[in-house]
Design a protein around this motif. Structure first.
Motif, PDB file in Angstrom:
ATOM      1  N   VAL A 213       1.071 -19.879  10.899  1.00  0.00           N
ATOM      2  CA  VAL A 213       0.717 -20.053   9.488  1.00  0.00           C
ATOM      3  C   VAL A 213       0.966 -21.507   9.099  1.00  0.00           C
ATOM      4  O   VAL A 213       2.081 -22.010   9.253  1.00  0.00           O
ATOM      5  N   VAL A 214      -0.080 -22.180   8.595  1.00  0.00           N
ATOM      6  CA  VAL A 214       0.027 -23.585   8.223  1.00  0.00           C
ATOM      7  C   VAL A 214      -0.611 -23.792   6.858  1.00  0.00           C
ATOM      8  O   VAL A 214      -1.733 -23.341   6.617  1.00  0.00           O
ATOM      9  N   GLY A 215       0.095 -24.476   5.965  1.00  0.00           N
ATOM     10  CA  GLY A 215      -0.450 -24.782   4.646  1.00  0.00           C
ATOM     11  C   GLY A 215       0.670 -25.062   3.659  1.00  0.00           C
ATOM     12  O   GLY A 215       1.844 -25.141   4.027  1.00  0.00           O
ATOM     13  N   ASP A 216       0.291 -25.220   2.401  1.00  0.00           N
ATOM     14  CA  ASP A 216       1.278 -25.464   1.349  1.00  0.00           C
ATOM     15  C   ASP A 216       1.921 -24.132   0.974  1.00  0.00           C
ATOM     16  O   ASP A 216       1.294 -23.284   0.334  1.00  0.00           O
ATOM     17  N   LEU A 217       3.163 -23.967   1.364  1.00  0.00           N
ATOM     18  CA  LEU A 217       3.874 -22.708   1.144  1.00  0.00           C
ATOM     19  C   LEU A 217       4.841 -22.793  -0.032  1.00  0.00           C
ATOM     20  O   LEU A 217       5.737 -21.958  -0.173  1.00  0.00           O
ATOM     21  N   THR A 218       4.651 -23.787  -0.889  1.00  0.00           N
ATOM     22  CA  THR A 218       5.513 -23.960  -2.060  1.00  0.00           C
ATOM     23  C   THR A 218       5.466 -22.716  -2.946  1.00  0.00           C
ATOM     24  O   THR A 218       4.388 -22.254  -3.339  1.00  0.00           O
ATOM     25  N   GLY A 219       6.625 -22.164  -3.245  1.00  0.00           N
ATOM     26  CA  GLY A 219       6.697 -21.005  -4.126  1.00  0.00           C
ATOM     27  C   GLY A 219       6.269 -19.704  -3.487  1.00  0.00           C
ATOM     28  O   GLY A 219       6.153 -18.676  -4.168  1.00  0.00           O
ATOM     29  N   ILE A 220       6.012 -19.713  -2.183  1.00  0.00           N
ATOM     30  CA  ILE A 220       5.571 -18.507  -1.482  1.00  0.00           C
ATOM     31  C   ILE A 220       6.716 -17.968  -0.629  1.00  0.00           C
ATOM     32  O   ILE A 220       7.282 -18.697   0.185  1.00  0.00           O
ATOM     33  N   ASP A 221       7.074 -16.730  -0.847  1.00  0.00           N
ATOM     34  CA  ASP A 221       8.091 -16.073  -0.013  1.00  0.00           C
ATOM     35  C   ASP A 221       7.367 -15.505   1.207  1.00  0.00           C
ATOM     36  O   ASP A 221       6.972 -14.335   1.224  1.00  0.00           O
ATOM     37  N   LEU A 222       7.176 -16.353   2.224  1.00  0.00           N
ATOM     38  CA  LEU A 222       6.381 -15.944   3.379  1.00  0.00           C
ATOM     39  C   LEU A 222       7.021 -14.787   4.124  1.00  0.00           C
ATOM     40  O   LEU A 222       6.324 -13.884   4.604  1.00  0.00           O
ATOM     41  N   ASP A 223       8.338 -14.779   4.220  1.00  0.00           N
ATOM     42  CA  ASP A 223       9.006 -13.676   4.916  1.00  0.00           C
ATOM     43  C   ASP A 223       8.690 -12.338   4.264  1.00  0.00           C
ATOM     44  O   ASP A 223       8.407 -11.345   4.948  1.00  0.00           O
ATOM     45  N   ALA A 224       8.713 -12.318   2.934  1.00  0.00           N
ATOM     46  CA  ALA A 224       8.414 -11.075   2.221  1.00  0.00           C
ATOM     47  C   ALA A 224       6.960 -10.675   2.411  1.00  0.00           C
ATOM     48  O   ALA A 224       6.650  -9.491   2.634  1.00  0.00           O
ATOM     49  N   LEU A 225       6.049 -11.659   2.333  1.00  0.00           N
ATOM     50  CA  LEU A 225       4.627 -11.373   2.524  1.00  0.00           C
ATOM     51  C   LEU A 225       4.356 -10.813   3.918  1.00  0.00           C
ATOM     52  O   LEU A 225       3.623  -9.836   4.081  1.00  0.00           O
ATOM     53  N   LEU A 226       4.948 -11.430   4.904  1.00  0.00           N
ATOM     54  CA  LEU A 226       4.734 -10.970   6.273  1.00  0.00           C
ATOM     55  C   LEU A 226       5.335  -9.586   6.493  1.00  0.00           C
ATOM     56  O   LEU A 226       4.765  -8.741   7.189  1.00  0.00           O
ATOM     57  N   GLY A 227       6.499  -9.347   5.895  1.00  0.00           N
ATOM     58  CA  GLY A 227       7.127  -8.042   6.033  1.00  0.00           C
ATOM     59  C   GLY A 227       6.281  -6.932   5.442  1.00  0.00           C
ATOM     60  O   GLY A 227       6.202  -5.825   5.993  1.00  0.00           O
ATOM     61  N   ASP A 228       5.601  -7.235   4.319  1.00  0.00           N
ATOM     62  CA  ASP A 228       4.791  -6.224   3.647  1.00  0.00           C
ATOM     63  C   ASP A 228       3.417  -6.025   4.298  1.00  0.00           C
ATOM     64  O   ASP A 228       2.748  -5.031   4.031  1.00  0.00           O
ATOM     65  N   THR A 229       3.005  -6.978   5.114  1.00  0.00           N
ATOM     66  CA  THR A 229       1.647  -6.917   5.680  1.00  0.00           C
ATOM     67  C   THR A 229       1.700  -6.739   7.197  1.00  0.00           C
ATOM     68  O   THR A 229       1.652  -5.620   7.695  1.00  0.00           O
ATOM     69  N   LEU A 230       1.832  -7.822   7.905  1.00  0.00           N
ATOM     70  CA  LEU A 230       1.853  -7.754   9.365  1.00  0.00           C
ATOM     71  C   LEU A 230       3.100  -7.064   9.894  1.00  0.00           C
ATOM     72  O   LEU A 230       3.121  -6.601  11.035  1.00  0.00           O
ATOM     73  N   GLY A 231       4.136  -6.978   9.080  1.00  0.00           N
ATOM     74  CA  GLY A 231       5.338  -6.269   9.491  1.00  0.00           C
ATOM     75  C   GLY A 231       5.119  -4.781   9.657  1.00  0.00           C
ATOM     76  O   GLY A 231       5.886  -4.099  10.345  1.00  0.00           O
ATOM     77  N   ALA A 232       4.046  -4.250   9.037  1.00  0.00           N
ATOM     78  CA  ALA A 232       3.736  -2.819   9.149  1.00  0.00           C
ATOM     79  C   ALA A 232       2.950  -2.492  10.415  1.00  0.00           C
ATOM     80  O   ALA A 232       2.702  -1.319  10.709  1.00  0.00           O
ATOM     81  N   TRP A 233       2.551  -3.522  11.144  1.00  0.00           N
ATOM     82  CA  TRP A 233       1.810  -3.331  12.400  1.00  0.00           C
ATOM     83  C   TRP A 233       2.794  -2.900  13.487  1.00  0.00           C
ATOM     84  O   TRP A 233       3.826  -3.523  13.700  1.00  0.00           O
ATOM     85  N   THR A 234       2.504  -1.817  14.160  1.00  0.00           N
ATOM     86  CA  THR A 234       3.406  -1.305  15.185  1.00  0.00           C
ATOM     87  C   THR A 234       2.679  -1.202  16.521  1.00  0.00           C
ATOM     88  O   THR A 234       1.452  -1.243  16.586  1.00  0.00           O
ATOM     89  N   GLY A 235       3.460  -1.044  17.565  1.00  0.00           N
ATOM     90  CA  GLY A 235       2.885  -0.908  18.893  1.00  0.00           C
ATOM     91  C   GLY A 235       3.977  -0.858  19.934  1.00  0.00           C
ATOM     92  O   GLY A 235       5.146  -1.158  19.659  1.00  0.00           O
ATOM     93  N   THR A 236       3.608  -0.493  21.145  1.00  0.00           N
ATOM     94  CA  THR A 236       4.567  -0.420  22.243  1.00  0.00           C
ATOM     95  C   THR A 236       4.969  -1.827  22.686  1.00  0.00           C
ATOM     96  O   THR A 236       4.247  -2.796  22.433  1.00  0.00           O
ATOM     97  N   PRO A 237       6.108  -1.965  23.362  1.00  0.00           N
ATOM     98  CA  PRO A 237       6.563  -3.300  23.781  1.00  0.00           C
ATOM     99  C   PRO A 237       5.598  -3.990  24.739  1.00  0.00           C
ATOM    100  O   PRO A 237       5.470  -5.207  24.710  1.00  0.00           O
ATOM    101  N   GLY A 238       4.936  -3.248  25.590  1.00  0.00           N
ATOM    102  CA  GLY A 238       4.043  -3.887  26.559  1.00  0.00           C
ATOM    103  C   GLY A 238       4.790  -4.277  27.820  1.00  0.00           C
ATOM    104  O   GLY A 238       6.006  -4.468  27.820  1.00  0.00           O
ATOM    105  N   GLU A 239       4.053  -4.411  28.893  1.00  0.00           N
ATOM    106  CA  GLU A 239       4.644  -4.766  30.180  1.00  0.00           C
ATOM    107  C   GLU A 239       4.062  -6.081  30.679  1.00  0.00           C
ATOM    108  O   GLU A 239       2.898  -6.399  30.414  1.00  0.00           O
TER     109      GLU A 239
END
Length: 462
Positions: A213-239
């Motif tokens: 992720v690259v850009g002006d992140l001023t005032g953006i809680d990126l951790d919270a945004l990612l947790g609510d979006t891509l954080g919901a993506w699940t899957g097996t660990p993989g080999e």
């Protein structure tokens, strides 16, 4: 007597004081689901660039299904469990976002650009596409038909046809690198929604993916945004998946792809060389640029300015697959086009340039111009968030450290003429180059054979 009017000139603008610049360093974290995250705050960049790298390389495609990775990549934007294909496109448009994806030898890459003010919406759509793509049979069928329609156009394009033939010549038939990245008519027509879903289930998961992720992140809680979006993506660990070493045959030879009546000949001359983990890489980049990186390079000066054979000839190095253990490789190539009657003389002069560089070396002036062009323009090259994100994604894809690009610029500036000469001579040895010519074989075969640069074979155009 009329008095002449005088002109008042404005002061001549003067350059400002140069500011120190270095390629930006990302911050590296990870989400609970295993997704690796690289973020880079770029003040003023109100369009945020996002790259997702998926460990779904072309050599993981099932036998006989070349192109399934490309169809899967394109299908990510064709609907989810939340939106149909039309609804998904409309939601992207409302967010002012664009979503693109492509498959290559290292894996599948998805690129999102979205205004910072709508980053939450953009990340939500991206997360839906990755978490629950629809892969509707009707949409996959449409993508397959579109891909089949593209193939004849690619074969009719001389540069694309040359690239296909060079890969076929360099790599063994069993290697995925010997075949078109996006598949052939025979393989693509076998792809259906079930094959796409199976490839997705086997290779797409957050634990083996990376987000940039690259850009002006001023005032953006990126951790919270990612947790609510891509954080919901699940899957097996993989080999861990075994990666076959890159092997190639660069025995000097010429292949003519016959295009009767062609008024131009497309040239593509290449071989396989080291990837970016090799310590010779900075010198090779510099030497290759001196040889054919720009209008003032050696090849252009001779073939374009002095002889008038061509509008331009370029030399370049393109990473195919990179690995710290030395099993990676890059394509080293010279490309361009010349008029049919001058195909033989142009190739003769091209080989003379290579031999002259080997015998006499590059000049300090050539080296200085190359450094100025490669290093001096870097701040302009990386003005946009997308350019920074793409380079960071390249580094991840090629298993390079996060400071690789910054270090590379320092190494380029410190590389001397002797080192650059040695690197380019080793990169383009006159007796170890595979030459592909797309043109009229009846007019160019005899002049090319007379050059003695390798056995000449003629193959029909498809």
């Amino acid at each position: 007597m009329t008095e002449l009017a005088t002109m008042e000139f404005h002061p001549q603008p003067r350059p400002g004081e140069a500011k120190p610049w270095a390629f930006p360093a990302p911050e590296r974290t990870a989400l609970d689901n295993g997704l690796t995250v690289l973020r880079c705050h770029r003040p003023g960049q109100q369009v945020v660039a996002v790259e997702v790298l998926l460990d779904a390389p072309l050599d993981a495609e099932p036998a006989g299904l070349d192109g399934v990775a490309t169809i899967m990549a394109r299908a990510f934007s064709e609907g989810t469990d939340q939106h149909s294909a039309e609804e998904f496109a409309a939601e992207l448009e409302r967010a002012g976002a664009t979503l693109d994806a492509h498959a290559d030898h290292p894996g599948v890459r998805i690129s999102l650009e979205v205004p910072a003010s709508r980053l939450a919406k953009g990340l939500g759509l991206l997360a839906d596409a990755l978490r629950a793509p629809a892969f509707a049979p009707s949409e996959v069928e449409r993508l397959v038909r579109n891909r089949l329609d593209e193939i004849p156009h690619e074969l009719a394009n001389p540069s694309r046809r040359a690239a296909k033939e060079l890969s076929k010549e360099l790599f063994p038939a069993a290697s995925r690198m010997s075949r078109p990245r996006q598949g052939t008519e025979e393989t693509v027509e076998k792809i259906d929604a079930a094959a796409v879903r199976a490839f997705y289930d086997r290779h797409v998961r957050p634990a083996t993916a990376t987000l940039v992720v690259v850009g002006d992140l001023t005032g953006i809680d990126l951790d919270a945004l990612l947790g609510d979006t891509l954080g919901a993506w699940t899957g097996t660990p993989g080999e861990p998946r075994p990666v076959p070493p890159v092997t190639a045959d660069d025995t000097g030879r010429v292949v003519i792809v016959d295009r009767p009546g062609a008024v131009q000949t497309q040239l593509l001359i290449g071989r396989v060389g080291p990837d970016r983990h090799d310590r010779v890489w900075p010198a090779q980049v510099l030497g290759t640029y001196c040889l054919g990186g720009t209008l003032t390079s050696r090849l252009d000066r001779v073939l374009r300015e002095e002889k008038g054979y061509t509008y331009g000839v370029r030399s370049f190095g393109q990473v195919l697959r990179s690995a710290p253990d030395g099993t990676g490789a890059s394509m080293l190539a010279i490309s361009g086009s010349v008029d049919t009657p001058n195909t033989g003389p142009a190739l003769e002069d091209l080989w003379k340039v290579l031999r002259t560089v080997a015998a006499e070396g590059l000049t300090d002036a050539e080296r200085d111009v190359a450094v100025q062009n490669l290093v001096g323009v870097a701040p302009l090259k990386y003005e946009t968030a997308a350019a920074v994100a793409s380079t960071l994604a390249d580094q991840v894809e090629q298993h390079l450290p996060d400071d690789f690009q910054a270090t590379l610029y320092r190494q380029l500036a410190a590389t001397g003429t002797v080192e650059a000469t040695a690197a380019v001579v080793n990169a383009f040895p006159v007796d170890r180059l595979v030459t592909v010519l797309v043109g009229d074989a009846s007019r160019i075969k005899a002049p090319v054979e007379a050059l003695g640069i390798g056995e000449v074979t003629v193959v029909p155009a498809e």
